[in-house]
Design an enzyme around this catalytic site. Structure first.
Site, PDB file in Angstrom:
ATOM      1  N   ARG A 197      -3.044 -14.405  -7.123  1.00 19.07           N
ATOM      2  CA  ARG A 197      -4.441 -14.634  -7.530  1.00 19.07           C
ATOM      3  C   ARG A 197      -4.530 -14.497  -9.034  1.00 19.07           C
ATOM      4  NH1 ARG A 197      -5.432  -9.301  -8.988  1.00 19.07           N
ATOM      5  NH2 ARG A 197      -4.350  -7.778  -7.706  1.00 19.07           N
ATOM      6  N   GLU A 204      11.191   2.919  -2.539  1.00 16.81           N
ATOM      7  CA  GLU A 204      11.750   2.439  -3.800  1.00 16.81           C
ATOM      8  C   GLU A 204      12.230   3.619  -4.614  1.00 16.81           C
ATOM      9  OE1 GLU A 204       8.861   0.288  -6.132  1.00 16.81           O
ATOM     10  OE2 GLU A 204       8.928  -1.435  -4.784  1.00 16.81           O
ATOM     11  N   HIS A 238      -2.219   4.870 -11.058  1.00 17.19           N
ATOM     12  CA  HIS A 238      -1.545   3.594 -10.806  1.00 17.19           C
ATOM     13  C   HIS A 238      -2.473   2.406 -10.976  1.00 17.19           C
ATOM     14  CE1 HIS A 238       1.837   5.895  -9.465  1.00 17.19           C
ATOM     15  NE2 HIS A 238       1.146   6.446  -8.487  1.00 17.19           N
ATOM     16  N   LYS A 270       4.665  -6.601   0.221  1.00 15.93           N
ATOM     17  CA  LYS A 270       5.659  -6.211  -0.775  1.00 15.93           C
ATOM     18  C   LYS A 270       7.070  -6.308  -0.183  1.00 15.93           C
ATOM     19  CE  LYS A 270       2.639  -2.812  -3.153  1.00 15.93           C
ATOM     20  NZ  LYS A 270       1.671  -3.694  -3.702  1.00 15.93           N
TER      21      LYS A 270
HETATM   22  P1  ADP Z   1      -3.367  -5.068 -10.015  1.00 13.31           P
HETATM   23  O1  ADP Z   1      -3.616  -3.607 -10.167  1.00 13.31           O
HETATM   24  O2  ADP Z   1      -2.513  -5.420  -8.855  1.00 13.31           O
HETATM   25  O3  ADP Z   1      -2.967  -5.725 -11.275  1.00 13.31           O
HETATM   26  P2  ADP Z   1      -5.889  -5.940 -10.735  1.00 13.31           P
HETATM   27  O4  ADP Z   1      -5.791  -4.963 -11.805  1.00 13.31           O
HETATM   28  O5  ADP Z   1      -5.910  -7.400 -11.037  1.00 13.31           O
HETATM   29  O6  ADP Z   1      -4.733  -5.693  -9.684  1.00 13.31           O
HETATM   30  O7  ADP Z   1      -7.162  -5.537  -9.929  1.00 13.31           O
HETATM   31  C1  ADP Z   1      -7.429  -6.047  -8.671  1.00 13.31           C
HETATM   32  C2  ADP Z   1      -7.814  -4.908  -7.812  1.00 13.31           C
HETATM   33  O8  ADP Z   1      -8.831  -4.172  -8.480  1.00 13.31           O
HETATM   34  C3  ADP Z   1      -8.362  -5.356  -6.524  1.00 13.31           C
HETATM   35  O9  ADP Z   1      -7.393  -5.279  -5.521  1.00 13.31           O
HETATM   36  C4  ADP Z   1      -9.529  -4.411  -6.292  1.00 13.31           C
HETATM   37  O10 ADP Z   1      -9.141  -3.284  -5.531  1.00 13.31           O
HETATM   38  C5  ADP Z   1      -9.924  -3.921  -7.641  1.00 13.31           C
HETATM   39  N1  ADP Z   1     -11.091  -4.539  -8.302  1.00 13.31           N
HETATM   40  C6  ADP Z   1     -11.339  -4.443  -9.603  1.00 13.31           C
HETATM   41  N2  ADP Z   1     -12.497  -5.014  -9.929  1.00 13.31           N
HETATM   42  C7  ADP Z   1     -13.013  -5.528  -8.830  1.00 13.31           C
HETATM   43  C8  ADP Z   1     -14.187  -6.287  -8.526  1.00 13.31           C
HETATM   44  N3  ADP Z   1     -15.114  -6.627  -9.440  1.00 13.31           N
HETATM   45  N4  ADP Z   1     -14.368  -6.671  -7.283  1.00 13.31           N
HETATM   46  C9  ADP Z   1     -13.485  -6.339  -6.366  1.00 13.31           C
HETATM   47  N5  ADP Z   1     -12.371  -5.654  -6.572  1.00 13.31           N
HETATM   48  C10 ADP Z   1     -12.119  -5.236  -7.791  1.00 13.31           C
HETATM   49  P1  ADP Z   2      -0.303  -2.180  -6.342  1.00 18.87           P
HETATM   50  O1  ADP Z   2      -0.245  -3.243  -5.305  1.00 18.87           O
HETATM   51  O2  ADP Z   2      -1.126  -1.033  -5.920  1.00 18.87           O
HETATM   52  O3  ADP Z   2      -0.629  -2.747  -7.678  1.00 18.87           O
HETATM   53  P2  ADP Z   2       2.392  -1.861  -7.373  1.00 18.87           P
HETATM   54  O4  ADP Z   2       3.635  -1.962  -6.565  1.00 18.87           O
HETATM   55  O5  ADP Z   2       2.107  -2.991  -8.281  1.00 18.87           O
HETATM   56  O6  ADP Z   2       1.194  -1.593  -6.386  1.00 18.87           O
HETATM   57  O7  ADP Z   2       2.478  -0.519  -8.208  1.00 18.87           O
HETATM   58  C1  ADP Z   2       1.389  -0.048  -8.955  1.00 18.87           C
HETATM   59  C2  ADP Z   2       1.903   0.788 -10.129  1.00 18.87           C
HETATM   60  O8  ADP Z   2       2.712   1.889  -9.683  1.00 18.87           O
HETATM   61  C3  ADP Z   2       2.787   0.037 -11.093  1.00 18.87           C
HETATM   62  O9  ADP Z   2       2.033  -0.642 -12.055  1.00 18.87           O
HETATM   63  C4  ADP Z   2       3.630   1.138 -11.685  1.00 18.87           C
HETATM   64  O10 ADP Z   2       2.924   1.796 -12.714  1.00 18.87           O
HETATM   65  C5  ADP Z   2       3.794   2.106 -10.549  1.00 18.87           C
HETATM   66  N1  ADP Z   2       5.063   1.848  -9.837  1.00 18.87           N
HETATM   67  C6  ADP Z   2       5.249   0.965  -8.849  1.00 18.87           C
HETATM   68  N2  ADP Z   2       6.522   0.979  -8.412  1.00 18.87           N
HETATM   69  C7  ADP Z   2       7.173   1.890  -9.141  1.00 18.87           C
HETATM   70  C8  ADP Z   2       8.514   2.393  -9.154  1.00 18.87           C
HETATM   71  N3  ADP Z   2       9.436   1.953  -8.314  1.00 18.87           N
HETATM   72  N4  ADP Z   2       8.813   3.360 -10.040  1.00 18.87           N
HETATM   73  C9  ADP Z   2       7.886   3.827 -10.878  1.00 18.87           C
HETATM   74  N5  ADP Z   2       6.622   3.415 -10.907  1.00 18.87           N
HETATM   75  C10 ADP Z   2       6.240   2.462 -10.058  1.00 18.87           C
END
Ligand code: ADP
Ligand code: ADP
Ligand code: MG
Length: 667
Positions: free
Chosen positions: A299, A208, A243, A124
């Site tokens: 991805r 952040e 989250h 990140k």
């Molecule tokens: P993000 O929250 O970043 O949008 P996604 O919602 O696309 O990511 O979900 C991906 C994450 O969800 C992966 O990093 C993993 O931790 C988890 N995950 C969900 N379903 C699966 C699965 N069938 N196999 C492995 N990991 C999964």
């Molecule tokens: P991950 O890799 O776990 O998906 P993200 O950075 O995408 O991490 O953050 C996951 C979630 O956390 C976001 O979808 C949002 O709901 C919340 N979030 C992330 N950053 C912020 C922020 N700066 N302020 C408020 N909510 C946040």
């Protein structure tokens, strides 16, 4: 580097994943004429993705690091099966640059970006530095290399509380803490670091500004190896728990067309900054006015189907064509947005118990069929087991319609028509969520689910007249099905009796535990049900997944699952759970080891409902006795084999006489 070394035509694809995403990738790969290779762990031998693929290779024990995360075994599986390419799905190794590199080194095409692109965008902090240079708006914060306490504290002070401490390597909402004041900072950093170290082997943190009441908006992009890059509109994923996304929709109901173009342009700029190849998602948070970049996922995303449904594009097909080295099939101005799509993630978890995952065997799996604007992406079938080793997502249900309101209605109906039993699922919670007036009105933020949880997890209402009648109907329907094919059974034509009226009494406990009684009258003349002073004309007709119940001339659909003495019903009033209190055949089931099926009182055998030698589930009906003009069905006290039936229809039997023998399964 010569791009044909990275991307070229192949005929066999290994899918380095499991569950619904493995199934989803296999489906498109097959449609494109590819041979597919699944991989699996010891607990996944009989999993759906293994059954769907042309070939399958055992990786190792259940634990992910011994199987789905084992790079060496995956490369070896590709070599053994002659696979030429690897699709990583999402989760597991999908964003692991070392895996992408290992595939390349082994001469395999990796369906995704290069290891270098992943490294640049994977952290990140690193991606934020790149975005800053490219002029993409960021959440104010600190993403430098220095990680000492003083630097982080100073940065937090400068950004201004509340802030978010976030693992640079984070994903899935882990390694993240909200900090509202300076004195909470040090302990939050310690615990976020600990979690990040354990989950990602990397405890670098960034800081952040915490955007209050934020929305999550993200843009799907895809690039090819010829320098083309397009955006496929945005998704709104604001409904989250811990989250993590629960409901996703496209397009975002929050943005107007001008804002849509702004965020899509920012996403193209972000991906363009690394000449990105493959499918990816640029994620933003929004304060309602502006959007700020938070991260890129290099991805395919869980929620990609909503984008597919509003664009008519198969993203996996595009991923594979990009991996073949082809140019993207469409230019930016040829990509059109049509209608609205919304997705719900079906999890094996209990929302009322803090979303605790549920494991076990799926005894009932009834989801509506694809079609009519509904799409089901599933990774499980009836009889499959949900193990504690992997993510608890079972399936995704996606609805499309010309408008958002109708898409929500379609999704709601799809959820309503679903029955999954044996494990706890979030299906009723999802129904409550998408029908909540604030969700309809799009008056939500990422904290919505947490705030509304008590409303969203309310217990089912107490069963009413319709549900009691439906419960009786379900039992009769079940018993009738047990005798199907036996033309001599009097149950073949419901209510058949030579002369006179018969009665059968039932008692159920539901809702708040009060017992409710209902009597079935049948025999010559029409059947009726009596509850208290009310007598209702009653008829049932079988139907897929349940039956039609006609009560006093009004026909309505009922879906029912009977599991021993527990009845799960769906009527037009919603979902209900009832316990059948059966005075005779019934409560003795609880006595372990009772294998004798005996007459509780003197009576007449009026129906034999199972055949000798049949394998019976616990609670399966065996025979029906008429005792003092009332009927009682004797049922299997446990799962087993019906080794003998010691009576026939018409026999008059004395109290305590053994009528059938069931031997427990597995002996
Ligand atoms: P993000 O929250 O970043 O949008 P996604 O919602 O696309 O990511 O979900 C991906 C994450 O969800 C992966 O990093 C993993 O931790 C988890 N995950 C969900 N379903 C699966 C699965 N069938 N196999 C492995 N990991 C999964
Ligand atoms: P991950 O890799 O776990 O998906 P993200 O950075 O995408 O991490 O953050 C996951 C979630 O956390 C976001 O979808 C949002 O709901 C919340 N979030 C992330 N950053 C912020 C922020 N700066 N302020 C408020 N909510 C946040
Ligand atoms: Mg994210």
């Amino acid at each position: 580097m010569d791009r044909s070394k990275l991307y070229r035509r192949f005929r066999t694809l290994l899918i380095a994943n499991r569950g619904e995403i493995a199934c989803r990738v296999i489906r498109t790969a097959r449609a494109m004429g590819l041979r597919t290779v699944a991989v699996y762990s010891e607990v996944d031998r009989d999993a759906m993705h293994v059954a769907l693929a042309d070939e399958a290779v055992l990786l190792g024990p259940a634990r992910a690091r011994d199987s789905y995360l084992n790079v060496e075994r995956l490369i070896e599986a590709a070599r053994k099966t002659g696979a030429e390419a690897v699709h990583p799905g999402y989760g597991f190794l999908s964003e692991n640059a070392e895996f992408a590199q290992a595939c390349f080194d082994a001469g395999l095409v990796f369906v995704g970006p290069t290891a270098a692109m992943m490294t640049a965008m994977g952290s990140k902090s690193g991606s934020k530095a790149l975005m800053e240079k490219a002029g993409v708006p960021l959440v104010p914060g600190y993403h430098g290399d220095a990680q000492d306490d003083a630097t982080l504290a100073k940065a937090a002070e400068k950004v201004g509380f509340p802030i978010l401490v976030k693992a640079s390597a984070g994903g899935g909402g882990r390694g993240m803490r909200i900090v509202r004041s300076a004195d909470e900072l040090a302990p939050a950093i310690v615990s976020a670091k600990r979690e990040a170290k354990a989950a990602f082997g990397d405890d670098r943190m960034l800081i952040e500004k915490y955007v209050d009441n934020p929305r999550h908006i993200e843009v799907q992009i895809i690039g090819d190896s010829h320098g083309n890059l397009v955006s496929l509109f945005e998704r709104e994923c604001t409904l989250q728990r811990r989250h993590q996304k629960v409901i996703e929709e496209a397009p975002s109901p929050t943005l107007n067309p001008a804002q849509r173009e702004t965020v899509c342009a920012a996403a193209r700029k972000a991906a363009g900054a690394v000449n990105y190849v493959g499918a990816g998602t640029i994620e933003f948070v929004s304060d309602g006015k502006d959007v700020f970049f938070i991260e890129m996922n290099t991805r395919l995303q869980v929620e990609h189907p909503v984008t597919e449904m509003i664009t008519g594009i198969d993203l996996v097909e595009w991923q594979l064509r990009v991996a073949f080295g082809e140019a993207l099939p469409l230019k930016q101005d040829e990509i059109r947005l049509s209608g609205h799509a919304i997705e719900a993630r079906v999890y094996a978890e209990n929302p009322a118990k803090n979303f605790m995952p549920s494991v076990g065997k799926i005894s009932t799996w009834r989801l509506p069929a694809d079609g009519g604007g509904l799409r089901i992406d599933a990774g499980y079938r009836e009889g499959d087991s949900v193990s504690p080793y992997y993510d608890a997502m079972l399936a995704k249900m996606i609805a499309w319609a010309p408008t958002r309101d109708v898409a929500i209605e379609r999704l709601n109906r799809g959820l309503d028509e679903s029955d999954v039993r044996g494990i706890v699922t979030n299906i009723p919670f999802l129904s409550a969520l998408i029908t909540h007036p604030d969700v309809r009105a799009n008056a939500i933020d990422t904290g919505f689910i947490e705030r509304e949880l008590p409303v969203l997890t309310q217990a089912a209402p107490a069963p009413g007249e319709l549900e009691l009648c439906a419960a009786v109907a379900a039992i009769i329907h079940d018993e009738r099905q047990a005798t199907q094919g036996d033309a001599t059974s009097p149950w073949q034509t419901f209510g058949w009796m030579p002369v006179g009226r018969r009665q059968r009494k039932f008692a159920f406990r539901g809702g708040h535990g009060t017992e409710q009684k209902i009597t079935l009258n049948y025999g010559s003349g029409p059947s009726t049900l009596v509850i208290g002073e009310r007598e209702l004309a009653f008829a049932i007709a079988p139907k897929d997944g349940g039956f039609d119940l006609t009560l006093d001339g009004v026909k309505s659909q009922v879906a029912a699952v009977i599991d021993g003495h527990e009845l799960y019903l769906r009527t037009r009033h919603g979902r209900f759970e009832l316990h059948w209190v059966d005075p005779f055949g019934g409560e003795t089931e609880e006595q372990a080891g009772v294998d004798k099926i005996a007459a509780p009182l003197p009576g007449t055998v009026v129906a034999v409902l199972a055949e000798e030698g049949a394998t019976l589930a616990k609670g399966a009906p065996i025979l029906t006795l008429e005792v003092m003009k009332m009927e009682q069905t004797l049922r299997a006290p446990f799962a087993g084999v019906l080794t003998s039936i010691k009576c026939k229809v018409g026999d008059i039997v004395q109290e305590g006489v053994e009528l059938a023998v069931v031997e427990p399964a597995g002996e």
